[in-house]
Design a protein around this motif. Structure first.
Motif, PDB file in Angstrom:
ATOM      1  N   GLY A 303      23.636  45.463  -6.215  1.00 53.87           N
ATOM      2  CA  GLY A 303      23.035  45.579  -7.543  1.00 53.87           C
ATOM      3  C   GLY A 303      22.157  46.803  -7.707  1.00 53.87           C
ATOM      4  O   GLY A 303      20.955  46.747  -7.414  1.00 53.87           O
ATOM      5  N   GLY A 304      22.753  47.904  -8.148  1.00 53.94           N
ATOM      6  CA  GLY A 304      21.967  49.072  -8.551  1.00 53.94           C
ATOM      7  C   GLY A 304      21.558  50.007  -7.435  1.00 53.94           C
ATOM      8  O   GLY A 304      20.681  50.849  -7.631  1.00 53.94           O
ATOM      9  N   PHE A 305      22.180  49.907  -6.270  1.00 53.56           N
ATOM     10  CA  PHE A 305      21.799  50.780  -5.157  1.00 53.56           C
ATOM     11  C   PHE A 305      22.343  52.185  -5.379  1.00 53.56           C
ATOM     12  O   PHE A 305      23.551  52.385  -5.416  1.00 53.56           O
ATOM     13  N   ARG A 306      21.445  53.146  -5.547  1.00 53.47           N
ATOM     14  CA  ARG A 306      21.852  54.537  -5.782  1.00 53.47           C
ATOM     15  C   ARG A 306      21.153  55.509  -4.834  1.00 53.47           C
ATOM     16  O   ARG A 306      21.454  56.685  -4.854  1.00 53.47           O
ATOM     17  N   ARG A 307      20.185  55.035  -4.091  1.00 52.92           N
ATOM     18  CA  ARG A 307      19.399  55.886  -3.204  1.00 52.92           C
ATOM     19  C   ARG A 307      19.320  55.257  -1.821  1.00 52.92           C
ATOM     20  O   ARG A 307      19.263  54.025  -1.698  1.00 52.92           O
ATOM     21  N   GLY A 308      19.230  56.121  -0.800  1.00 52.14           N
ATOM     22  CA  GLY A 308      18.989  55.605   0.543  1.00 52.14           C
ATOM     23  C   GLY A 308      17.701  54.807   0.594  1.00 52.14           C
ATOM     24  O   GLY A 308      17.608  53.792   1.291  1.00 52.14           O
ATOM     25  N   ALA A 309      16.694  55.243  -0.159  1.00 48.89           N
ATOM     26  CA  ALA A 309      15.411  54.512  -0.169  1.00 48.89           C
ATOM     27  C   ALA A 309      15.593  53.101  -0.730  1.00 48.89           C
ATOM     28  O   ALA A 309      14.891  52.170  -0.318  1.00 48.89           O
ATOM     29  N   ASP A 310      16.552  52.922  -1.658  1.00 49.89           N
ATOM     30  CA  ASP A 310      16.816  51.570  -2.190  1.00 49.89           C
ATOM     31  C   ASP A 310      17.304  50.663  -1.061  1.00 49.89           C
ATOM     32  O   ASP A 310      16.907  49.500  -0.962  1.00 49.89           O
ATOM     33  N   VAL A 311      18.165  51.220  -0.218  1.00 47.83           N
ATOM     34  CA  VAL A 311      18.704  50.431   0.907  1.00 47.83           C
ATOM     35  C   VAL A 311      17.572  50.090   1.876  1.00 47.83           C
ATOM     36  O   VAL A 311      17.464  48.950   2.352  1.00 47.83           O
ATOM     37  N   VAL A 312      16.711  51.066   2.147  1.00 48.82           N
ATOM     38  CA  VAL A 312      15.569  50.843   3.046  1.00 48.82           C
ATOM     39  C   VAL A 312      14.697  49.698   2.505  1.00 48.82           C
ATOM     40  O   VAL A 312      14.269  48.802   3.247  1.00 48.82           O
ATOM     41  N   LYS A 313      14.457  49.706   1.203  1.00 46.78           N
ATOM     42  CA  LYS A 313      13.620  48.657   0.595  1.00 46.78           C
ATOM     43  C   LYS A 313      14.271  47.278   0.751  1.00 46.78           C
ATOM     44  O   LYS A 313      13.605  46.287   1.036  1.00 46.78           O
ATOM     45  N   ALA A 314      15.598  47.223   0.549  1.00 44.81           N
ATOM     46  CA  ALA A 314      16.294  45.929   0.678  1.00 44.81           C
ATOM     47  C   ALA A 314      16.214  45.422   2.116  1.00 44.81           C
ATOM     48  O   ALA A 314      16.006  44.228   2.357  1.00 44.81           O
ATOM     49  N   LEU A 315      16.369  46.324   3.067  1.00 46.16           N
ATOM     50  CA  LEU A 315      16.273  45.910   4.479  1.00 46.16           C
ATOM     51  C   LEU A 315      14.848  45.441   4.789  1.00 46.16           C
ATOM     52  O   LEU A 315      14.648  44.453   5.503  1.00 46.16           O
ATOM     53  N   ALA A 316      13.871  46.146   4.240  1.00 46.96           N
ATOM     54  CA  ALA A 316      12.476  45.747   4.472  1.00 46.96           C
ATOM     55  C   ALA A 316      12.214  44.367   3.872  1.00 46.96           C
ATOM     56  O   ALA A 316      11.356  43.626   4.344  1.00 46.96           O
ATOM     57  N   ARG A 317      12.962  44.014   2.838  1.00 45.95           N
ATOM     58  CA  ARG A 317      12.817  42.685   2.237  1.00 45.95           C
ATOM     59  C   ARG A 317      13.690  41.640   2.915  1.00 45.95           C
ATOM     60  O   ARG A 317      13.781  40.506   2.452  1.00 45.95           O
ATOM     61  N   GLY A 318      14.392  42.024   3.954  1.00 42.17           N
ATOM     62  CA  GLY A 318      15.106  41.016   4.739  1.00 42.17           C
ATOM     63  C   GLY A 318      16.615  41.036   4.665  1.00 42.17           C
ATOM     64  O   GLY A 318      17.270  40.194   5.291  1.00 42.17           O
ATOM     65  N   ALA A 319      17.197  41.982   3.916  1.00 42.08           N
ATOM     66  CA  ALA A 319      18.671  42.026   3.848  1.00 42.08           C
ATOM     67  C   ALA A 319      19.237  42.516   5.174  1.00 42.08           C
ATOM     68  O   ALA A 319      18.642  43.370   5.835  1.00 42.08           O
ATOM     69  N   ASN A 320      20.392  41.985   5.546  1.00 39.58           N
ATOM     70  CA  ASN A 320      21.087  42.478   6.751  1.00 39.58           C
ATOM     71  C   ASN A 320      21.935  43.697   6.431  1.00 39.58           C
ATOM     72  O   ASN A 320      22.185  44.527   7.304  1.00 39.58           O
ATOM     73  N   ALA A 321      22.423  43.786   5.199  1.00 37.27           N
ATOM     74  CA  ALA A 321      23.230  44.939   4.788  1.00 37.27           C
ATOM     75  C   ALA A 321      23.328  44.924   3.263  1.00 37.27           C
ATOM     76  O   ALA A 321      23.008  43.919   2.606  1.00 37.27           O
ATOM     77  N   VAL A 322      23.777  46.057   2.733  1.00 42.64           N
ATOM     78  CA  VAL A 322      23.844  46.253   1.282  1.00 42.64           C
ATOM     79  C   VAL A 322      25.282  46.556   0.874  1.00 42.64           C
ATOM     80  O   VAL A 322      25.961  47.363   1.530  1.00 42.64           O
ATOM     81  N   LEU A 323      25.753  45.912  -0.188  1.00 43.65           N
ATOM     82  CA  LEU A 323      27.083  46.219  -0.723  1.00 43.65           C
ATOM     83  C   LEU A 323      26.959  47.274  -1.816  1.00 43.65           C
ATOM     84  O   LEU A 323      26.094  47.152  -2.694  1.00 43.65           O
ATOM     85  N   LEU A 324      27.834  48.274  -1.755  1.00 43.06           N
ATOM     86  CA  LEU A 324      27.852  49.323  -2.783  1.00 43.06           C
ATOM     87  C   LEU A 324      29.021  49.059  -3.726  1.00 43.06           C
ATOM     88  O   LEU A 324      30.152  48.889  -3.263  1.00 43.06           O
ATOM     89  N   GLY A 325      28.758  49.044  -5.018  1.00 46.05           N
ATOM     90  CA  GLY A 325      29.830  48.828  -5.993  1.00 46.05           C
ATOM     91  C   GLY A 325      30.151  50.115  -6.735  1.00 46.05           C
ATOM     92  O   GLY A 325      31.129  50.806  -6.460  1.00 46.05           O
ATOM     93  N   ARG A 326      29.284  50.450  -7.702  1.00 48.28           N
ATOM     94  CA  ARG A 326      29.592  51.613  -8.551  1.00 48.28           C
ATOM     95  C   ARG A 326      29.464  52.941  -7.798  1.00 48.28           C
ATOM     96  O   ARG A 326      30.228  53.880  -8.067  1.00 48.28           O
ATOM     97  N   ALA A 327      28.489  53.057  -6.870  1.00 45.97           N
ATOM     98  CA  ALA A 327      28.214  54.376  -6.257  1.00 45.97           C
ATOM     99  C   ALA A 327      29.470  55.028  -5.648  1.00 45.97           C
ATOM    100  O   ALA A 327      29.759  56.193  -5.947  1.00 45.97           O
TER     101      ALA A 327
END
Ligand code: HOC
Length: 372
Positions: A303-327
């Motif tokens: 959901g809305g990941f467009r920056r590496g920093a977005d991924v870092v924030k999700a991991l800091a909040r406990g995600a194991n990995a991030v799915l990229l859709g539109r990017a």
């Protein structure tokens, strides 16, 4: 524009390369598209808290993921009808994911078939399942299994289609309907039009096999007319039948995540379908904070990941990995298969840069400590 250096740059190029109706299909969301905007805005509110004087001369973006390590905390997520962006899109996405060493999720609504994608890439491939009807779901699941897909991603947030007004206005559908508006959009994008005509107009590649050859299944999928009776007992039954890893995508409540885990799911994807289904939900990255995976299970998010920093924030909040859709689709529209590689590399470089600057050399050590 010079050389694209951010995902947003690729998005702008995509807007210039694609006919309006196709760009709108990728970009659009439900209703007023507040959900699409909210997904992005959520990242602005999550602030990083840099740790000073950490030793960050060597960084490691890899993360543990079930029984292996992912070299990057990314998964190329499922996107339907991606061949409308560029012919052969699913194959290109699968190959780019394999080169990056990350999984690729093939959508039920893909334009290339399960078997074509299996032949095109020996990387890790997951299959995303829509239950249009039980028989078709069984047959797709069997085909995915036979083709070597070992992770099934059941999408549960499309009981019916979200109301996507851009698509309604544009008359976007399969087969393409040459309305004056659609035709005008194609006429100003000759390179795209030529490529599509040469390749044969896109259709849902998984629904042209012997078992699903009737045109009605194409129409049902286009309308996202799913089996809306599919519920918790059916998830439990699917868990019984599918012998490998099972993820449930489209979870937006901690209670539902817990119930998926209790049913035997190996992971959940916190997702509001990129804001394409219900307009007014929280951003998935905000829901993430309340969901915890039991030992050995995983929580993913999109959901809305467009920056590496977005991924870092999700991991800091406990995600194991991030799915990229539109990017990755922006990369694909702008520069083909190379564009997908470039988008992944940009996100990788941004993640690496962010880790160094916040004093966390290993992505797997990210935690709330690195958030303000
Ligand atoms: C064009 C319809 O999940 C989406 C995707 C694809 C769904 C079926 C394809 O557009 O949200």
């Amino acid at each position: 524009m010079g050389r694209p250096v951010s995902v947003e740059d690729y998005r702008r190029i995509a807007a210039r390369r694609l006919p309006r109706a196709v760009f709108d299909y990728v970009e659009g969301g439900a209703g007023d598209e507040r959900g699409v905007a909210r997904n992005r805005a959520a990242f602005e509110r999550i602030l990083l808290s840099p740790h000073a004087l950490a030793e960050v001369s060597r960084r490691d973006l890899s993360v543990p993921f079930f029984d292996r390590r992912l070299p990057l905390p990314l998964v190329i997520g499922p996107t339907g009808l991606s061949g409308s962006v560029r012919p052969g899109a699913d194959l290109m996405l699968a190959r780019a994911a394999a080169r990056a060493g990350v999984p690729f999720v093939l959508s039920t609504a893909s334009t290339s078939s399960i078997e074509e994608v299996a032949r095109a890439s020996d990387g890790e491939k997951w299959f995303q399942l829509y239950v249009l009807n039980r028989e078709l779901a069984d047959s797709l699941t069997r085909r995915a299994l036979d083709a070597g897909f070992r992770t099934l991603v059941l999408t549960v947030d499309v009981a019916v289609s979200g109301r996507r007004e851009r698509d309604v206005r544009n008359g976007f559908g399969i087969p393409f309907r040459m309305t004056p508006r659609f035709f005008a959009g194609c006429a100003v994008r000759p390179a795209w039009s030529l490529a599509q005509v040469r390749h044969g107009l896109p259709q849902f590649g998984n629904l042209v096999s012997a078992e699903a050859k009737d045109a009605s299944s194409q129409a049902l999928l286009m309308l996202r007319q799913m089996d809306a009776s599919f519920s918790w007992d059916d998830l439990a039954a699917l868990r019984e039948r599918w012998p490998h890893r099972l993820l449930v995508k489209g979870i937006m409540r901690a209670e539902d995540a817990a119930r998926c885990f209790a049913c035997g799911a190996d992971g959940v994807v916190i997702s509001n379908h990129g804001g394409r289904q219900v307009d007014d939900t929280p951003a998935p990255v905000d829901v993430l904070a309340s969901v915890r995976a039991p030992e050995g299970k995983a929580v993913l998010v999109d959901g809305g990941f467009r920056r590496g920093a977005d991924v870092v924030k999700a991991l800091a909040r406990g995600a194991n990995a991030v799915l990229l859709g539109r990017a990755p689709l922006y990369g694909l529209a702008a520069r083909g298969e190379a564009g997908v590689d470039e988008v992944i590399r940009i996100l990788e470089a941004e993640m690496d840069n962010t880790l160094a600057l916040i004093g966390c050399p290993r992505a797997e050590n990210l935690s709330g400590e690195f958030l303000a």
